[in-house]
Write a protein that holds these residues in place. Structure first.
Motif, PDB file in Angstrom:
ATOM      1  N   GLY A   1       1.606  -5.165   7.027  1.00  0.00           N
ATOM      2  CA  GLY A   1       1.491  -4.404   8.268  1.00  0.00           C
ATOM      3  C   GLY A   1       2.765  -3.704   8.703  1.00  0.00           C
ATOM      4  N   ILE A   2       3.815  -3.805   7.919  1.00  0.00           N
ATOM      5  CA  ILE A   2       5.092  -3.181   8.262  1.00  0.00           C
ATOM      6  C   ILE A   2       5.219  -1.874   7.487  1.00  0.00           C
ATOM      7  N   ALA A   3       5.455  -0.771   8.195  1.00  0.00           N
ATOM      8  CA  ALA A   3       5.633   0.534   7.562  1.00  0.00           C
ATOM      9  C   ALA A   3       7.092   0.718   7.168  1.00  0.00           C
ATOM     10  N   THR A   4       7.305   1.191   5.932  1.00  0.00           N
ATOM     11  CA  THR A   4       8.666   1.434   5.469  1.00  0.00           C
ATOM     12  C   THR A   4       8.615   2.511   4.397  1.00  0.00           C
ATOM     13  N   THR A   5       9.714   2.772   3.735  1.00  0.00           N
ATOM     14  CA  THR A   5       9.753   3.737   2.636  1.00  0.00           C
ATOM     15  C   THR A   5      10.422   3.090   1.427  1.00  0.00           C
ATOM     16  N   ARG A   6      10.085   3.611   0.261  1.00  0.00           N
ATOM     17  CA  ARG A   6      10.707   3.168  -0.973  1.00  0.00           C
ATOM     18  C   ARG A   6      10.966   4.386  -1.852  1.00  0.00           C
TER      19      ARG A   6
ATOM     20  N   THR B   1       0.841  -1.194   0.000  1.00  0.00           N
ATOM     21  CA  THR B   1       0.000   0.000   0.000  1.00  0.00           C
ATOM     22  C   THR B   1       0.876   1.244   0.000  1.00  0.00           C
ATOM     23  N   LEU B   2       0.553   2.172  -0.898  1.00  0.00           N
ATOM     24  CA  LEU B   2       1.227   3.474  -0.950  1.00  0.00           C
ATOM     25  C   LEU B   2       0.422   4.455  -0.116  1.00  0.00           C
TER      26      LEU B   2
ATOM     27  N   ARG C   1       6.022   6.608   1.352  1.00  0.00           N
ATOM     28  CA  ARG C   1       5.720   5.779   2.520  1.00  0.00           C
ATOM     29  C   ARG C   1       4.874   4.607   2.040  1.00  0.00           C
ATOM     30  N   VAL C   2       5.304   3.406   2.364  1.00  0.00           N
ATOM     31  CA  VAL C   2       4.566   2.210   1.964  1.00  0.00           C
ATOM     32  C   VAL C   2       4.389   1.297   3.168  1.00  0.00           C
TER      33      VAL C   2
END
Length: 200
Positions: free
Chosen positions: A173-178, A96-97, A168-169
């Motif tokens: 259920g894990i928040a991270t960045t790409r 999810t973006l 932010r993606v």
């Protein structure tokens, strides 16, 4: 009960030996860790640039005489500049973006995007959303806007380029960045001195 002299009684310990048990535990931990690492590597979000890129308000194409090479904003002739591009899920699992990562200090923290599932011109018109979930291989168009009211001072003939947008993606259920590298970056140029605004 009588026993015969010299007879022996065999005693069997049903418990496994501690060393053997320890080896099995270590092997199991290593196997689980390897499987987990492989799954994370295989399913890690992979974001690729999609098929739609185009300048909007206050922005235009620049080319090298053959093809468009970048989007350009010249001076401060618009309060807001806009562009549209698209992102694609190049990974194996949905993610999810949630928008741009705007934790940067200063002018670029004013970046804003929304998401429109699919690619413009294909399928039914869709309403822009604040976030979108992409299955493997799916694309979403991204209307991008940046307010120019807090543009920093730009000396004559200077320029600044945005060649990566960080998103932010979330994944499982894990928040991270790409980071999304822009094949055709966005360059801000100044033909004349463009002063910054004191209010900013």
């Amino acid at each position: 009960m009588a026993t015969t002299d010299g007879s022996t009684t065999a005693v069997t310990d049903p418990r496994p030996r501690p060393k053997r048990r320890r080896r099995w535990v270590i092997a199991a931990v290593v196997l689980v860790a390897a499987a987990g690492a492989t799954f994370v590597w295989w399913g890690n979000p992979r974001m690729g640039e999609g098929s739609v890129i185009g300048p909007g308000e206050g922005m235009s194409w620049a080319d090298d005489g053959v093809t468009e090479t970048r989007m350009v904003v010249r001076g401060r002739h618009a309060a807001t500049v806009t562009a549209t591009f698209s992102v694609r899920n190049d990974g194996h699992l949905p993610f999810t973006l949630h928008g741009l990562d705007v934790d940067t200090v200063g002018w670029l923290s004013g970046q804003q995007v929304t998401f429109v599932p699919g690619v413009p011109g294909f399928g039914e018109p869709a309403t822009a959303r604040n976030q979108v979930t992409l299955a493997p291989g799916e694309e979403a168009s991204v209307p991008w806007s940046l307010t120019m009211t807090c543009q920093p001072t730009m000396a004559k003939s200077s320029f600044m380029t945005i060649d990566v947008l960080r998103f932010r993606v979330s994944w499982l259920g894990i928040a991270t960045t790409r980071d999304l590298p822009l094949e055709r970056p966005i360059t801000f140029t100044s033909d004349n001195e463009v002063p910054g605004l004191p209010a900013c």
